[in-house]
Design a protein around this motif. Structure first.
Motif, PDB file in Angstrom:
ATOM      1  N   ARG A  58       0.622  -1.269  -0.056  1.00 36.44           N
ATOM      2  CA  ARG A  58       0.115  -0.058  -0.123  1.00 36.44           C
ATOM      3  C   ARG A  58       0.982   1.261  -0.255  1.00 36.44           C
ATOM      4  O   ARG A  58       0.686   2.330  -0.571  1.00 36.44           O
ATOM      5  CB  ARG A  58      -1.013  -0.176   1.100  1.00 36.44           C
ATOM      6  CG  ARG A  58      -2.072  -0.989   1.120  1.00 36.44           C
ATOM      7  CD  ARG A  58      -2.906  -1.171   2.385  1.00 36.44           C
ATOM      8  NE  ARG A  58      -3.343   0.110   2.716  1.00 36.44           N
ATOM      9  CZ  ARG A  58      -4.692   0.621   2.177  1.00 36.44           C
ATOM     10  NH1 ARG A  58      -5.343  -0.222   1.235  1.00 36.44           N
ATOM     11  NH2 ARG A  58      -4.951   1.904   2.428  1.00 36.44           N
ATOM     12  N   LEU A  82      -1.256   4.525  -1.523  1.00 37.21           N
ATOM     13  CA  LEU A  82      -2.501   4.443  -0.814  1.00 37.21           C
ATOM     14  C   LEU A  82      -2.320   4.695   0.727  1.00 37.21           C
ATOM     15  O   LEU A  82      -3.255   4.808   1.321  1.00 37.21           O
ATOM     16  CB  LEU A  82      -3.274   3.018  -0.901  1.00 37.21           C
ATOM     17  CG  LEU A  82      -3.808   2.634  -2.283  1.00 37.21           C
ATOM     18  CD1 LEU A  82      -4.096   0.995  -2.601  1.00 37.21           C
ATOM     19  CD2 LEU A  82      -5.114   3.793  -2.768  1.00 37.21           C
ATOM     20  N   ILE A  94       0.236   2.915 -12.037  1.00 42.47           N
ATOM     21  CA  ILE A  94       0.460   1.974 -11.008  1.00 42.47           C
ATOM     22  C   ILE A  94      -0.848   0.953 -10.989  1.00 42.47           C
ATOM     23  O   ILE A  94      -2.036   1.732 -11.426  1.00 42.47           O
ATOM     24  CB  ILE A  94       0.254   2.438  -9.439  1.00 42.47           C
ATOM     25  CG1 ILE A  94       1.431   3.625  -9.284  1.00 42.47           C
ATOM     26  CG2 ILE A  94       0.301   1.616  -8.465  1.00 42.47           C
ATOM     27  CD1 ILE A  94       1.302   4.242  -7.990  1.00 42.47           C
ATOM     28  N   ALA A  95      -0.741  -0.226 -10.949  1.00 41.05           N
ATOM     29  CA  ALA A  95      -1.880  -1.151 -10.947  1.00 41.05           C
ATOM     30  C   ALA A  95      -1.725  -1.867  -9.691  1.00 41.05           C
ATOM     31  O   ALA A  95      -0.829  -2.441  -9.232  1.00 41.05           O
ATOM     32  CB  ALA A  95      -2.132  -1.935 -11.875  1.00 41.05           C
ATOM     33  N   TYR A  96      -3.152  -2.385  -9.129  1.00 43.46           N
ATOM     34  CA  TYR A  96      -3.325  -3.090  -7.866  1.00 43.46           C
ATOM     35  C   TYR A  96      -4.293  -3.977  -8.028  1.00 43.46           C
ATOM     36  O   TYR A  96      -5.342  -3.808  -8.339  1.00 43.46           O
ATOM     37  CB  TYR A  96      -3.571  -2.224  -6.597  1.00 43.46           C
ATOM     38  CG  TYR A  96      -3.039  -2.407  -5.281  1.00 43.46           C
ATOM     39  CD1 TYR A  96      -2.179  -1.797  -4.651  1.00 43.46           C
ATOM     40  CD2 TYR A  96      -3.953  -3.446  -4.654  1.00 43.46           C
ATOM     41  CE1 TYR A  96      -1.891  -2.364  -3.355  1.00 43.46           C
ATOM     42  CE2 TYR A  96      -3.482  -3.936  -3.351  1.00 43.46           C
ATOM     43  CZ  TYR A  96      -2.591  -3.194  -2.850  1.00 43.46           C
ATOM     44  OH  TYR A  96      -2.237  -3.703  -1.344  1.00 43.46           O
ATOM     45  N   PHE A 111      -6.012  -7.081  -5.730  1.00 42.99           N
ATOM     46  CA  PHE A 111      -6.341  -7.608  -4.487  1.00 42.99           C
ATOM     47  C   PHE A 111      -6.683  -9.085  -4.400  1.00 42.99           C
ATOM     48  O   PHE A 111      -6.745  -9.712  -5.446  1.00 42.99           O
ATOM     49  CB  PHE A 111      -7.764  -6.961  -3.934  1.00 42.99           C
ATOM     50  CG  PHE A 111      -7.367  -5.423  -4.031  1.00 42.99           C
ATOM     51  CD1 PHE A 111      -7.216  -4.815  -3.023  1.00 42.99           C
ATOM     52  CD2 PHE A 111      -8.195  -4.746  -4.991  1.00 42.99           C
ATOM     53  CE1 PHE A 111      -7.086  -3.367  -2.854  1.00 42.99           C
ATOM     54  CE2 PHE A 111      -8.263  -3.177  -5.202  1.00 42.99           C
ATOM     55  CZ  PHE A 111      -7.630  -2.511  -4.011  1.00 42.99           C
ATOM     56  N   LEU A 124     -12.816   0.391 -16.427  1.00 40.10           N
ATOM     57  CA  LEU A 124     -13.193   1.622 -15.409  1.00 40.10           C
ATOM     58  C   LEU A 124     -11.895   2.240 -15.099  1.00 40.10           C
ATOM     59  O   LEU A 124     -12.025   3.727 -15.041  1.00 40.10           O
ATOM     60  CB  LEU A 124     -13.340   0.843 -13.959  1.00 40.10           C
ATOM     61  CG  LEU A 124     -13.651   1.714 -12.878  1.00 40.10           C
ATOM     62  CD1 LEU A 124     -14.665   2.570 -13.026  1.00 40.10           C
ATOM     63  CD2 LEU A 124     -13.458   1.027 -11.481  1.00 40.10           C
ATOM     64  N   PRO A 125     -10.479   1.818 -15.178  1.00 41.13           N
ATOM     65  CA  PRO A 125      -9.539   2.694 -14.861  1.00 41.13           C
ATOM     66  C   PRO A 125      -9.157   3.769 -15.852  1.00 41.13           C
ATOM     67  O   PRO A 125      -8.854   4.964 -15.607  1.00 41.13           O
ATOM     68  CB  PRO A 125      -8.258   1.710 -14.950  1.00 41.13           C
ATOM     69  CG  PRO A 125      -8.551   0.502 -14.343  1.00 41.13           C
ATOM     70  CD  PRO A 125     -10.043   0.365 -14.887  1.00 41.13           C
ATOM     71  N   LEU A 133     -11.875   6.518 -15.506  1.00 40.45           N
ATOM     72  CA  LEU A 133     -11.434   7.282 -14.394  1.00 40.45           C
ATOM     73  C   LEU A 133     -10.244   8.452 -14.815  1.00 40.45           C
ATOM     74  O   LEU A 133     -10.392   9.373 -14.261  1.00 40.45           O
ATOM     75  CB  LEU A 133     -11.174   6.592 -13.122  1.00 40.45           C
ATOM     76  CG  LEU A 133     -12.388   5.795 -12.452  1.00 40.45           C
ATOM     77  CD1 LEU A 133     -11.915   5.337 -11.246  1.00 40.45           C
ATOM     78  CD2 LEU A 133     -13.341   6.660 -12.184  1.00 40.45           C
ATOM     79  N   ARG A 181      -8.344  -5.647 -15.756  1.00 38.89           N
ATOM     80  CA  ARG A 181      -8.574  -4.139 -15.326  1.00 38.89           C
ATOM     81  C   ARG A 181      -7.387  -3.551 -14.816  1.00 38.89           C
ATOM     82  O   ARG A 181      -7.151  -2.322 -15.071  1.00 38.89           O
ATOM     83  CB  ARG A 181      -9.618  -4.059 -14.084  1.00 38.89           C
ATOM     84  CG  ARG A 181      -9.790  -2.867 -13.447  1.00 38.89           C
ATOM     85  CD  ARG A 181     -10.827  -2.846 -12.239  1.00 38.89           C
ATOM     86  NE  ARG A 181     -10.231  -3.731 -11.187  1.00 38.89           N
ATOM     87  CZ  ARG A 181     -11.037  -3.848 -10.258  1.00 38.89           C
ATOM     88  NH1 ARG A 181     -12.378  -3.618 -10.314  1.00 38.89           N
ATOM     89  NH2 ARG A 181     -10.765  -4.724  -9.142  1.00 38.89           N
ATOM     90  N   ALA A 182      -6.325  -4.373 -14.184  1.00 35.31           N
ATOM     91  CA  ALA A 182      -5.285  -3.857 -13.827  1.00 35.31           C
ATOM     92  C   ALA A 182      -4.161  -3.590 -15.113  1.00 35.31           C
ATOM     93  O   ALA A 182      -3.488  -2.594 -14.985  1.00 35.31           O
ATOM     94  CB  ALA A 182      -4.590  -4.859 -12.789  1.00 35.31           C
ATOM     95  N   THR A 190      -4.436  -0.034 -18.110  1.00 41.68           N
ATOM     96  CA  THR A 190      -3.603   1.319 -18.306  1.00 41.68           C
ATOM     97  C   THR A 190      -2.213   1.110 -18.836  1.00 41.68           C
ATOM     98  O   THR A 190      -1.598   2.019 -18.796  1.00 41.68           O
ATOM     99  CB  THR A 190      -3.700   2.010 -17.122  1.00 41.68           C
ATOM    100  OG1 THR A 190      -2.978   1.108 -16.098  1.00 41.68           O
ATOM    101  CG2 THR A 190      -5.105   2.093 -16.370  1.00 41.68           C
TER     102      THR A 190
END
Ligand SMILES: Nc1ncnc2c1ncn2[C@@H]1O[C@H](COP(=O)(O)OP(=O)(O)OP(=O)(O)O)[C@@H](O)[C@H]1O
Ligand SMILES: [Mg+2]
Lengths: 258, 268
Positions: B66, B71, B92-94, B96, B113-114, B117, B161-162, B165
């Motif tokens: 994090r 974050l 940066i991609a994260y 979980f 989504l990314p 945004l 999703r990660a 970008t």
């Protein structure tokens, strides 16, 4: 088809039995109709006063719907504001709870004073009675957005407004729908109580007026018919919010998966 | 064997986004209630490296991740992402442990989504999201909703999703831990192939030393809290790795030191 028939049979049967027993008892014991009319007479009142009942239901429905809509919009907005800051929540939430405990009959005269007698005061009464469940449920939904998703939005630099629109509001939709479900029935109650106090104005009288005036004319049958109309209105609004919730959530929320 | 579908335009000779260097210097993080989690941790990860992070539960791996993601802020020391000269800001991609998809969106819009945004237009971001979904072998599932997917598929959407970008650093916190062994091995293969293809820096937290050795070029084992580095070792295995490697004696030999360090880390 068969299963839905089988499911409907027991309550229908008990209803028929109950109405039959009621009818029989009233006739055998010769209960005066102004005390307890037999179901057949209530049914007759439905037929004879169909226009009066229909117009009254429509009047009350308009006020209840307006109050309900106000609750939906203002309730969610208030919840968004309260969820935006702990300080705001601590400062104002207690009063929302307090508002909830004030008996509406007690403040209805005040509403007449402020909004004048008529539909406006009645709608406000419907709003006051039904707004709290929307605030409380929406707030709990907004508070329980998954922290990981909040992190994700933060990671991608999403601003407050976008996070609200794309994450917080959609993910609290199930809670908001729950709040609206409760609010629907309450709005009808609020409208009728409002009409008791504030409904005497020009225009078509609502169900509340009918309920108040029918016993004075010893029209207990009409009173029963009006009460049934009020319940049907509440049920209708409940059904409509259920349907709306189902349409919105069926693709994704476990509570709406059949 | 991998079901990886290489998207057009991402062939081996295509330009690579490259990675960023991660430089952690004397990082300190203290939580009220749970005390010192990181106490002067130093770590230097070269750009484009695949690093696996191991250590006992609660030692501070997620905390470190994090901090790297930005974050959370360190209470002392510094955590820096250093892009090569002239490169743009690190992306940066994260990922979980759970997929954490938006259940009201279909797979395509979840993967997009990314970009949404970041202000990318609708058609553009959907096209790129589709490419990312194809990269994880989910091109056919774009119109489905998360509730209609298996756990492994959800995780792959999360991975898409990660990747959408084209991150220069990919942080994964026990990403496949909740999946069955076979699905997990398949995802490991996909992840490694994607890394070979895209060349970003990867920090991968896992509790499995086999997964760590199979995936990474470098493995780091932390002690109990406050996390200190007990072992920092390169993994000498071929670049191209396949399932057969798991039963190879070389692989077993690579696991030994990791296992020893993990046991040492658990001990009080
Ligand atoms: N936000 C927080 N507030 C208070 N304590 C925290 C917070 N985040 C983490 N901690 C504490 O910091 C310690 C390290 O947590 P962390 O999640 O980094 O461990 P971990 O190595 O990822 O463990 P695991 O392998 O179980 O995921 C734990 O003792 C945890 O309780
Ligand atoms: Mg963790």
């Amino acid at each position: 088809m068969k299963t839905s028939l089988a499911a409907a049979a027991p309550p229908l049967l008990s209803l028929v039995l109950l109405l039959g027993a009621w009818e029989a008892l009233v006739r055998v014991l010769a209960v005066p109709a102004y005390l307890l009319p037999p179901p057949s007479q209530i049914a007759a009142a439905f037929a004879a006063d169909a226009t009066t009942l229909g117009l009254a239901t429509w009047t009350t429905a308009k006020s209840a719907l307006l109050g309900f809509a106000l609750s939906g919009v203002i309730g969610v907005l208030v919840a968004v504001a309260l969820s935006a800051s702990r300080l705001l929540e601590r400062a104002f939430y207690p009063y929302a709870v307090f508002l909830q405990t004030v008996p509406i009959v007690a403040i209805a005269p005040l509403l007449v004073l402020w909004f004048g007698p008529g539909e406006r005061a009645v709608s406000v009464s419907a709003f006051i009675v039904s707004v709290f469940p929307v605030v409380a449920n929406a707030l709990s939904g907004l508070r329980s957005v998954e922290p990981a998703l909040r992190d994700l939005f933060r990671l991608y630099g999403a601003g407050k407004l976008r996070t609200l629109l794309l994450l917080s509001l959609p993910s609290s939709l199930p809670s908001i729908v729950t709040g609206l479900r409760i609010a629907g029935g309450l709005a009808v109650i609020g409208a009728i109580v409002g009409e008791f106090v504030a409904g005497f104005a020009e225009g078509t009288p609502g169900l509340g007026i009918l309920i108040m005036s029918a016993p004075r004319q010893l029209r207990t049958d009409l009173l029963f018919a009006a009460v049934l109309c009020a319940s049907a209105l509440g049920l209708g609004l409940f059904g409509a919010t259920n349907l709306g919730g189902w349409l919105l959530l069926r693709r994704w929320h476990p509570s709406e998966k059949s | 064997m991998t079901s990886l579908v290489l998207a057009p335009g991402l062939a081996a000779d295509a330009p690579r986004p490259g990675g960023v260097r991660v430089l952690v210097e004397r990082a300190r993080r203290v939580f009220a209630g749970s005390g010192v989690v990181l106490d002067g941790l130093d770590l230097d990860v070269a750009a484009g490296t695949f690093v696996a992070l191991l250590g006992p539960s609660g030692c501070g791996k997620s905390t470190l991740l994090r901090l790297v993601a930005g974050l959370d802020q360190a209470d002392g020391g510094s955590v820096k992402l250093l892009a090569p000269e002239g490169a743009e800001r690190p992306r940066i991609a994260y990922v979980f442990q759970d997929a954490h998809l938006l259940p009201w969106r279909n797979v395509l819009d979840n993967a997009a989504l990314p970009l949404e945004l970041a202000g990318v237009g609708r058609d553009e971001r959907r096209a790129q999201a589709l490419v990312a979904l194809q990269q994880v072998g989910l091109g056919d599932a774009a119109a489905r909703h998360p509730a209609e997917l298996s756990g492994g598929m959800k995780m792959r959407v999360s991975l898409a999703r990660a990747l959408v970008t084209r991150p220069s650093i990919l942080l994964l916190d026990e990403p496949f831990a909740a999946l069955d062994e076979l699905t997990r091995q398949r995802l490991d293969d996909q992840l490694r192939a994607l890394w070979l293809d895209l060349g970003m820096t990867v920090l991968f937290v896992t509790h499995s030393n086999a997964e760590a050795a199979y995936l990474a070029e470098r493995c780091i084992v932390f002690s109990r809290r406050p996390a200190r580095i007990l072992l920092d070792t390169p993994i000498d295995l071929p670049r191209e790795r396949a399932a057969s490697l798991r039963s190879d004696p070389h692989f077993a030999r690579a696991l030994g030191p990791l296992q020893d360090a993990l046991l040492a880390g658990e001990a009080p």
